[in-house]
Each structure stands twice: as C-alpha cells, then as structure tokens.
Scaffold this active site. Structure first.
Site, PDB file in Angstrom:
ATOM      1  N   ASN A  98      33.012  17.478  37.953  1.00  0.00           N
ATOM      2  CA  ASN A  98      32.454  18.249  36.830  1.00  0.00           C
ATOM      3  C   ASN A  98      32.911  19.694  37.000  1.00  0.00           C
ATOM      4  OD1 ASN A  98      30.789  18.308  34.406  1.00  0.00           O
ATOM      5  ND2 ASN A  98      29.360  19.552  35.590  1.00  0.00           N
ATOM      6  N   LYS A  99      32.511  20.533  36.057  1.00  0.00           N
ATOM      7  CA  LYS A  99      32.933  21.938  36.051  1.00  0.00           C
ATOM      8  C   LYS A  99      32.781  22.594  37.416  1.00  0.00           C
ATOM      9  CE  LYS A  99      34.409  23.840  33.399  1.00  0.00           C
ATOM     10  NZ  LYS A  99      35.892  23.919  33.347  1.00  0.00           N
ATOM     11  N   ASP A 145      32.928  14.930  34.156  1.00  0.00           N
ATOM     12  CA  ASP A 145      34.249  14.702  33.560  1.00  0.00           C
ATOM     13  C   ASP A 145      34.867  13.390  34.006  1.00  0.00           C
ATOM     14  OD1 ASP A 145      33.891  17.759  33.308  1.00  0.00           O
ATOM     15  OD2 ASP A 145      35.514  17.201  31.947  1.00  0.00           O
ATOM     16  N   GLN A 170      31.151  28.805  29.669  1.00  0.00           N
ATOM     17  CA  GLN A 170      30.644  27.757  28.775  1.00  0.00           C
ATOM     18  C   GLN A 170      29.115  27.726  28.773  1.00  0.00           C
ATOM     19  OE1 GLN A 170      33.191  27.399  30.889  1.00  0.00           O
ATOM     20  NE2 GLN A 170      34.652  25.851  30.220  1.00  0.00           N
ATOM     21  N   ARG A 181      44.902  17.579  29.325  1.00  0.00           N
ATOM     22  CA  ARG A 181      43.919  17.892  30.369  1.00  0.00           C
ATOM     23  C   ARG A 181      43.759  16.639  31.246  1.00  0.00           C
ATOM     24  NH1 ARG A 181      38.679  21.128  28.943  1.00  0.00           N
ATOM     25  NH2 ARG A 181      39.149  21.945  31.030  1.00  0.00           N
ATOM     26  N   ARG A 219      36.428  21.102  23.710  1.00  0.00           N
ATOM     27  CA  ARG A 219      36.393  20.866  25.162  1.00  0.00           C
ATOM     28  C   ARG A 219      35.147  20.032  25.470  1.00  0.00           C
ATOM     29  NH1 ARG A 219      31.743  22.379  25.555  1.00  0.00           N
ATOM     30  NH2 ARG A 219      31.931  22.198  27.803  1.00  0.00           N
ATOM     31  N   GLY A 220      35.032  19.625  26.749  1.00  0.00           N
ATOM     32  CA  GLY A 220      33.967  18.703  27.128  1.00  0.00           C
ATOM     33  C   GLY A 220      34.542  17.290  27.102  1.00  0.00           C
ATOM     34  N   ALA A 221      34.237  16.518  28.160  1.00  0.00           N
ATOM     35  CA  ALA A 221      34.921  15.235  28.352  1.00  0.00           C
ATOM     36  C   ALA A 221      34.849  14.295  27.139  1.00  0.00           C
ATOM     37  CB  ALA A 221      34.379  14.565  29.613  1.00  0.00           C
TER      38      ALA A 221
HETATM   39  O1  MRU Z   1      36.461  22.779  30.919  1.00  0.00           O
HETATM   40  P1  MRU Z   1      35.414  22.141  30.054  1.00  0.00           P
HETATM   41  O2  MRU Z   1      34.616  23.136  29.270  1.00  0.00           O
HETATM   42  O3  MRU Z   1      35.981  21.046  29.185  1.00  0.00           O
HETATM   43  O4  MRU Z   1      34.415  21.463  31.092  1.00  0.00           O
HETATM   44  C1  MRU Z   1      33.357  20.695  30.589  1.00  0.00           C
HETATM   45  C2  MRU Z   1      32.457  20.174  31.648  1.00  0.00           C
HETATM   46  O5  MRU Z   1      32.673  20.335  32.812  1.00  0.00           O
HETATM   47  C3  MRU Z   1      31.306  19.331  31.179  1.00  0.00           C
HETATM   48  O6  MRU Z   1      30.215  19.438  32.049  1.00  0.00           O
HETATM   49  C4  MRU Z   1      31.743  17.863  31.137  1.00  0.00           C
HETATM   50  O7  MRU Z   1      32.921  17.732  30.397  1.00  0.00           O
HETATM   51  C5  MRU Z   1      30.707  16.994  30.563  1.00  0.00           C
HETATM   52  S1  MRU Z   1      30.539  17.203  28.831  1.00  0.00           S
HETATM   53  C6  MRU Z   1      29.391  16.113  28.234  1.00  0.00           C
END
Ligand code: MRU
Length: 352
Positions: A247-248, A237, A196, A91, A57-59
């Site tokens: 973002n999250k 994201d 996270q 996603r 996970r993470g963009a």
């Molecule tokens: O749902 P996730 O865990 O994929 O969400 C991740 C985030 O919101 C991060 O802050 C974002 O992807 C940036 S990662 C460098």
C-alpha cells in the site's frame, strides 16, 4: 480530444463514468481540493496518461479506467492488444489494473467483428465498474461490523470513493460505520509526497460530514501511543497469497506502530486486489516515481536543487502486522494463505 468542464453539484460522487457518446469522463484528482475539474476524453492514450499522472489513481479506479481505456481503443479502431500493453505499463504495483485488462481481453477472446469487440469491451468495463461499487458496499458492511466499538480511526492515503468505482474500501468501511452513527473522528495522515490524505481523503470526509483531523505522517505514532486511536484502517494495492500487503508508502510503519501499541490494523480491499500468484510481498513490484515529487511541492522546490532523492510509491506490510483483511466476500484473518484463497475463490459473476 479532450474537453474540460467544472461541475460542483453532484453529491453522490462517482469519479469516472462512461458517456453514451463513447467517451470517458473523470474527475482530475491532481487539482483537488482546490478545483473540481471533470475531463472528457475519447482516446485510450489519454487514459494511460491520466493514470501515469495520477489524475485518476487508487488501485480499483485504475483498473476501471484501464478497462474503459480498452473500450475507447476498440471504439477508435485501435489495436486492442497494443492498447492493453500501454495501459498495463502505466503503474506496476496495483494488481487491479492487470486484473481488469486481463478480464477484458479474455471477454473478447475469439471475437472477430469490430462492433462485437467494441460492444463487449464496453459492457465488460461497465460491469467491472458496477461490481466494484457493489463490492465496496459489501466491504463497508463487513468492516463496520468488525470495527465494533472503535470510534476513533486513523487512515493513510486515500482509499475512498476517489480511489475506486465509488464509495471506497477503507473509507467505505468508515462511511458505513458513520451511517450507523459509530464514527467519532477520523485522523487522516497527510501522506507525503503527493498528499492524497490531506487533499483527497479530508475532502471526501468533509463532503460527507464525517469529522476528520489531518495530521502529518510523523505524528501518527504519538496519537497511537497515547491511545487516541481505536483502530487503523487502510486500503491496499496488492495483497500476496500470504497476506503481505503493498500500500502507499508509510503504511508499513503505521502497521508496526499499531501492533506495538495493541491497536488493530485493518486492510480493506476487494478480492481483485489479491494476487494469489505471488507467494509473498517480496515479489510485489514497487513503483519508483520521479524524485521531483519529493523535492518540490506544486513545482516549488523544498529541497536543494539537484539533491539526491528517492521516491518509492508503496511499501509492503508483512502479514504478521495485519489484524484482518476485509473483502466483499468476508473478513480474512491469519493464516492468510488459507483464508485469502477462500475469500478469492467465491463464484465471480460471469456475463454472457
Ligand atoms: O499512488 P496512489 O494514490 O494510487 O496510491 C493509492 C493507495 O495507496 C491506496 O491506498 C490503494 O490504492 C487502495 S485504494 C482503494
């Protein structure tokens, strides 16, 4: 096929890698911090599943995983276009996924031989991965300079090595400032519902010897108001052309709180997270995840069975609350419509 092994010896963590025998190996993030389990797969469908389940996970990392997924599809003789469509559907919010898939498809445009497509997709995926790590180090340097005398930081979710090809974006900035001896403490929002922050960010920071304190999401405002935080820094994201940042979930209230208390709110992201095709954050698709992620923790109910719940995974922070956006090509400030275009249109290396 999937095989699993445990490895706790690797100090310089890279959360995903392409293995010479044509497999992908990744760290299953759903099990952290309790277990470090590495998974090896050779089927793109399992990459799609891993992205959906947040094992990766993470963009930036889901972009890299998607690219490796296409390479697996080509190696197995699967239809690459169909694989891209399935991976893309996993996603919707992080634009890095579509960005990476489009870049890979473009790289094999016009190629016909199975071997040349396979080789080209593998090379492109590895290039995307390497470039992401390099971009993160540059983000780290730009961001550390920007932080200046900000020694106590607050972050949300995980924008670290685990969310990228390695090193991290927001955590890359923190790592870089820490290397310079300038980080006193990082406050880490636990980041409900999937934690996270407490599971992944705290794990990473502890691993690197960076002092951190986990707080519940609702505590952040008090810390900011009591002037205990010098700067807030998060990842992203997707960033629209006007600088609105997805973002999250929970990032937007943090940005408003920071703004109301004159604390800078920084966003660190590679240019692959910037989507100039969207005029504003209103156009960013927000992923809605299963309600059970809110009503239970590790399958244990924490709300009445059957109660209504909603679970938007991301929110949008309007650009006026964003002090600066740190990219590998430099730091963008308002007016973002001009500065984001400038950082995005720098020459991207083209591979033959
Ligand atoms: O749902 P996730 O865990 O994929 O969400 C991740 C985030 O919101 C991060 O802050 C974002 O992807 C940036 S990662 C460098």
């Amino acid at each position: 096929m999937s095989t699993e092994a445990t490895d706790t010896t690797d100090k310089t963590l890279v959360p995903i890698e392409w293995l010479p025998q044509g497999k992908v190996r990744f760290l299953d993030q759903t099990l952290l911090p309790n277990e470090e389990r590495w998974v090896e797969i050779d089927d793109y469908r399992l990459i799609a599943e891993a992205i959906r389940r947040l094992q990766v996970r993470g963009a930036p990392l889901i972009g890299i995983a998607g690219a490796y997924g296409l390479a697996l599809a080509a190696a197995a003789g699967d239809d690459v276009e169909a694989a891209a469509a399935e991976l893309r559907s996993t996603r919707p919010t992080a634009v890095n996924l579509s960005w990476a898939l489009d870049r890979c498809l473009h790289a094999v445009d016009g190629l016909t031989g199975g071997d040349s497509v396979r080789e080209r997709l593998t090379a492109e995926a590895m290039a995307i991965h390497e470039e992401d790590i390099a971009a993160n180090h540059r983000i780290g340097k730009h961001g550390a300079a920007l932080l200046g005398n900000a020694h106590v930081l607050l972050t949300h979710c995980n924008a670290g090595t685990l969310a990228t090809g390695g090193y991290g974006t927001a955590l890359g900035v923190i790592r870089s400032a820490h290397t310079d001896g300038r980080v006193q403490r990082v406050y880490v929002d636990e980041t409900r519902p999937l934690l996270q922050g407490s599971r992944l960010t705290a794990w990473e920071l502890e691993r690197d010897g960076i002092s951190c304190t986990v707080i519940v999401d609702g505590a952040a405002g008090s810390y900011i108001r009591r002037a205990e935080i010098d700067a807030v820094i998060t990842g992203a994201d997707r960033i629209a052309a006007n600088g609105d940042v997805a973002n999250k979930i929970g990032t937007y209230p943090l940005a408003v709180l920071a703004n109301a208390n004159n604390v800078p709110f920084y966003v660190a992201a590679p240019t692959s997270t910037i989507d100039l095709s969207l005029a504003s954050g209103d156009e960013i698709p927000i992923e809605e995840r299963p309600r059970e992620e809110v009503t239970s923790v590790r399958s244990e109910p924490i709300a009445p069975i059957g109660v209504e719940a909603e679970n938007p995974a991301f929110d949008v922070t309007p650009n006026e609350y964003v002090t600066a956006i740190i990219t590998e090509n430099g730091v963008a400030r308002a007016p973002y419509t001009r500065t984001l275009r400038a950082v995005s249109t720098r020459e991207v290396p083209v591979r033959g």
